[in-house]
Design a protein around this motif. Structure first.
Motif, PDB file in Angstrom:
ATOM      1  N   PHE A 174       3.039  -3.188  -2.383  1.00 20.26           N
ATOM      2  CA  PHE A 174       2.216  -2.166  -3.043  1.00 20.26           C
ATOM      3  C   PHE A 174       0.716  -2.441  -3.060  1.00 20.26           C
ATOM      4  N   SER A 175       0.288  -3.591  -2.567  1.00 19.72           N
ATOM      5  CA  SER A 175      -1.144  -3.890  -2.505  1.00 19.72           C
ATOM      6  C   SER A 175      -1.653  -3.731  -1.085  1.00 19.72           C
ATOM      7  N   LEU A 176      -2.954  -3.533  -0.964  1.00 18.31           N
ATOM      8  CA  LEU A 176      -3.592  -3.501   0.340  1.00 18.31           C
ATOM      9  C   LEU A 176      -3.936  -4.930   0.771  1.00 18.31           C
ATOM     10  N   PRO A 177      -3.982  -5.193   2.073  1.00 13.71           N
ATOM     11  CA  PRO A 177      -4.189  -6.572   2.552  1.00 13.71           C
ATOM     12  C   PRO A 177      -5.411  -7.264   1.971  1.00 13.71           C
ATOM     13  N   ASP A 178      -6.506  -6.528   1.792  1.00 12.96           N
ATOM     14  CA  ASP A 178      -7.745  -7.131   1.291  1.00 12.96           C
ATOM     15  C   ASP A 178      -7.954  -6.885  -0.197  1.00 12.96           C
ATOM     16  N   ASN A 179      -6.894  -6.444  -0.870  1.00 10.69           N
ATOM     17  CA  ASN A 179      -7.018  -6.098  -2.293  1.00 10.69           C
ATOM     18  C   ASN A 179      -5.739  -6.492  -3.028  1.00 10.69           C
ATOM     19  N   PRO A 180      -5.530  -7.782  -3.279  1.00  9.72           N
ATOM     20  CA  PRO A 180      -4.267  -8.252  -3.852  1.00  9.72           C
ATOM     21  C   PRO A 180      -4.010  -7.713  -5.256  1.00  9.72           C
ATOM     22  N   ILE A 181      -2.764  -7.794  -5.667  1.00 12.11           N
ATOM     23  CA  ILE A 181      -2.339  -7.285  -6.974  1.00 12.11           C
ATOM     24  C   ILE A 181      -3.037  -8.038  -8.104  1.00 12.11           C
ATOM     25  N   SER A 182      -3.409  -7.314  -9.144  1.00  9.43           N
ATOM     26  CA  SER A 182      -3.963  -7.927 -10.356  1.00  9.43           C
ATOM     27  C   SER A 182      -2.859  -8.032 -11.400  1.00  9.43           C
ATOM     28  N   ILE A 183      -2.989  -8.991 -12.293  1.00 14.64           N
ATOM     29  CA  ILE A 183      -1.940  -9.235 -13.284  1.00 14.64           C
ATOM     30  C   ILE A 183      -2.547  -9.279 -14.680  1.00 14.64           C
TER      31      ILE A 183
END
Length: 213
Positions: A174-183
């Motif tokens: 669900f994330s873009l390659p240059d925009n990792p998931i935030s937690i």
């Protein structure tokens, strides 16, 4: 949330995950907020809570339920314009009968967010029990690509427990390659109930004693 960001929120059961999509729904008028839930019962429970609250009560259905054609048609028709607001559905319905309407909402800039409740199930169930959870990745990618700039949907995963493998799956899907998931995590240990089983009790006095113990 910045555009094209994916967020994972970890909160214990019963401590406010549902308030996140309810709040977003209230603040984003004329936006469709889609919530993926694992069971129809959970969708019905969430709809019931909306109806109970005078501040959120509406005259329209919010749970997409198989074989209930009238309510389902109402939901589908209101998705592209954003007038549907909040609704709940299984992953199967999201990737099949609802996908066309969701894509139309995205193209119109009316898709506010896609929530994945119990998000750990994408990994736990999606591998071999319910493939629709994994198919959500393709749908989310399509919704993002069809949305106009500055009107892309928020992708928010909700769970009480997320292990390392589940986190990696969510980030990959669900994330873009240059925009990792935030937690955002407020997980904590909670006291669990204990169940005690007594052997056969012969009289009332002994039963009272066991209950006290």
């Amino acid at each position: 949330m910045p555009e094209d960001k994916t967020l994972l929120v970890i909160l214990p059961t019963g401590e406010g995950k549902s308030l996140i999509y309810q709040a977003l729904w209230q603040f984003q008028k004329r936006k469709t907020i889609a919530v993926v839930v694992p069971t129809i019962t959970l969708a019905q429970d969430q709809e019931s809570e909306i109806y109970k609250n005078p501040k959120t009560k509406t005259n329209q259905p919010h749970a997409y339920i198989g074989r209930e054609d009238k309510r389902n048609s109402t939901i589908k028709a209101a998705i592209p314009s954003g007038e549907q607001g909040l609704f709940f559905s299984s992953p199967q319905a999201m990737v099949e009968p609802l996908s066309f309407n969701l894509i139309k909402a995205a193209e119109n800039g009316n898709l506010g967010a896609v929530f994945i409740d119990e998000a750990h199930l994408v990994h736990d169930w999606g591998m071999d029990f319910n493939s629709a959870y994994q198919e959500l990745a393709a749908l989310v990618s399509e919704l993002r690509s069809r949305s106009p700039d500055k009107k892309k949907p928020k992708i928010i995963c909700l769970s009480a427990t997320v292990e390392k493998e589940s986190l990696e799956t969510l980030d990959s899907f669900f994330s873009l390659p240059d925009n990792p998931i935030s937690i955002i995590s407020a997980a904590r240990l909670r006291t669990e109930q204990e169940i005690w089983v007594s052997l056969k009790i012969e009289n009332e006095e002994e039963r009272k004693q066991r209950v006290l113990e």
